[in-house]
Write a protein that holds these residues in place. Structure first.
Motif, short mmCIF file in Angstrom:
data_model
loop_
_atom_site.label_atom_id
_atom_site.label_comp_id
_atom_site.label_asym_id
_atom_site.label_seq_id
_atom_site.Cartn_x
_atom_site.Cartn_y
_atom_site.Cartn_z
N GLU A 62 0.84 -1.20 0.00
CA GLU A 62 0.00 0.00 0.00
C GLU A 62 0.88 1.26 0.00
O GLU A 62 0.58 2.23 -0.70
N PHE A 63 1.95 1.21 0.74
CA PHE A 63 2.88 2.34 0.81
C PHE A 63 3.55 2.58 -0.54
O PHE A 63 3.66 3.71 -1.01
N GLU A 64 3.99 1.50 -1.19
CA GLU A 64 4.64 1.61 -2.51
C GLU A 64 3.66 2.15 -3.56
O GLU A 64 4.05 2.96 -4.41
N GLU A 65 2.41 1.74 -3.50
CA GLU A 65 1.41 2.24 -4.45
C GLU A 65 1.21 3.74 -4.27
O GLU A 65 1.12 4.48 -5.25
N HIS A 66 1.20 4.18 -3.02
CA HIS A 66 1.03 5.62 -2.77
C HIS A 66 2.26 6.40 -3.26
O HIS A 66 2.11 7.50 -3.79
N LEU A 67 3.43 5.82 -3.09
CA LEU A 67 4.65 6.50 -3.56
C LEU A 67 4.67 6.67 -5.08
O LEU A 67 5.17 7.66 -5.59
N LYS A 68 4.11 5.69 -5.79
CA LYS A 68 4.05 5.79 -7.25
C LYS A 68 3.15 6.94 -7.69
O LYS A 68 3.44 7.62 -8.68
N ASP A 69 2.08 7.18 -6.93
CA ASP A 69 1.09 8.21 -7.31
C ASP A 69 1.44 9.60 -6.79
O ASP A 69 1.09 10.59 -7.41
N CYS A 70 2.10 9.71 -5.66
CA CYS A 70 2.26 11.00 -4.98
C CYS A 70 3.71 11.49 -5.05
O CYS A 70 4.62 10.86 -4.50
N GLN A 71 3.94 12.62 -5.68
CA GLN A 71 5.27 13.21 -5.84
C GLN A 71 5.82 13.71 -4.49
O GLN A 71 7.00 13.53 -4.20
N ASP A 72 4.98 14.33 -3.66
CA ASP A 72 5.42 14.87 -2.37
C ASP A 72 5.95 13.76 -1.46
O ASP A 72 7.02 13.89 -0.84
N CYS A 73 5.21 12.68 -1.40
CA CYS A 73 5.64 11.56 -0.54
C CYS A 73 6.89 10.89 -1.12
O CYS A 73 7.74 10.42 -0.36
N ARG A 74 7.01 10.83 -2.43
CA ARG A 74 8.19 10.24 -3.06
C ARG A 74 9.43 11.06 -2.70
O ARG A 74 10.48 10.50 -2.36
N GLU A 75 9.31 12.40 -2.74
CA GLU A 75 10.45 13.26 -2.36
C GLU A 75 10.80 13.08 -0.89
O GLU A 75 11.98 13.01 -0.52
N GLU A 76 9.78 12.98 -0.06
CA GLU A 76 10.01 12.77 1.38
C GLU A 76 10.69 11.42 1.63
O GLU A 76 11.60 11.30 2.45
N HIS A 77 10.27 10.42 0.88
CA HIS A 77 10.87 9.09 1.01
C HIS A 77 12.34 9.09 0.57
O HIS A 77 13.18 8.45 1.20
#
Length: 114
Positions: free
Chosen positions: A19-34
């Motif tokens: 679920e976390f990986e799916e959200h990272l694929k869709d959300c740029q803000d969370c991807r940068e934070e990750h």
């Protein structure tokens, strides 16, 4: 003004990995934070051996200090135990009384007052 996604922390802690990986694929803000968190994690992993090395030196120093204390303690009590004159005087407390010091005392050993 665009609102930033604030789901990163909640998903990172409470969701499963998929679920976390799916959200990272869709959300740029969370991807940068990750990515920021991954860089911090990499830095921590890089300095970990130095930290553990320093910590192990401190443990060795504590162990040596404890051994020295035990050796000193056992040597001191070994001398007291084998020397009977010394151990008797320490055990039974040969203390000076007021009479030994030359003061006038009554029959009870208390100081006599005129």
């Amino acid at each position: 003004m665009e609102n930033k996604c604030s789901k990163y922390e909640g998903l990172f802690i409470f969701s499963n990995g998929e679920e976390f990986e799916e959200h990272l694929k869709d959300c740029q803000d969370c991807r940068e934070e990750h990515e920021k968190m991954q860089r911090v994690s990499d830095l921590i992993q890089e300095v970990r051996p130095y930290y553990l090395k320093k910590k192990s030196k401190l443990r060795k120093l504590r162990a040596v200090a404890a051994l020295l204390f035990i050796m000193l303690f056992s040597a001191t009590f070994g001398v007291i135990y084998t020397n009977e004159d010394l151990s008797d005087s320490l055990m039974y407390g040969e203390t000076l009384t007021a009479e030994d010091l030359g003061f006038p005392v009554d029959s009870y050993g208390l100081l006599m007052v005129d």
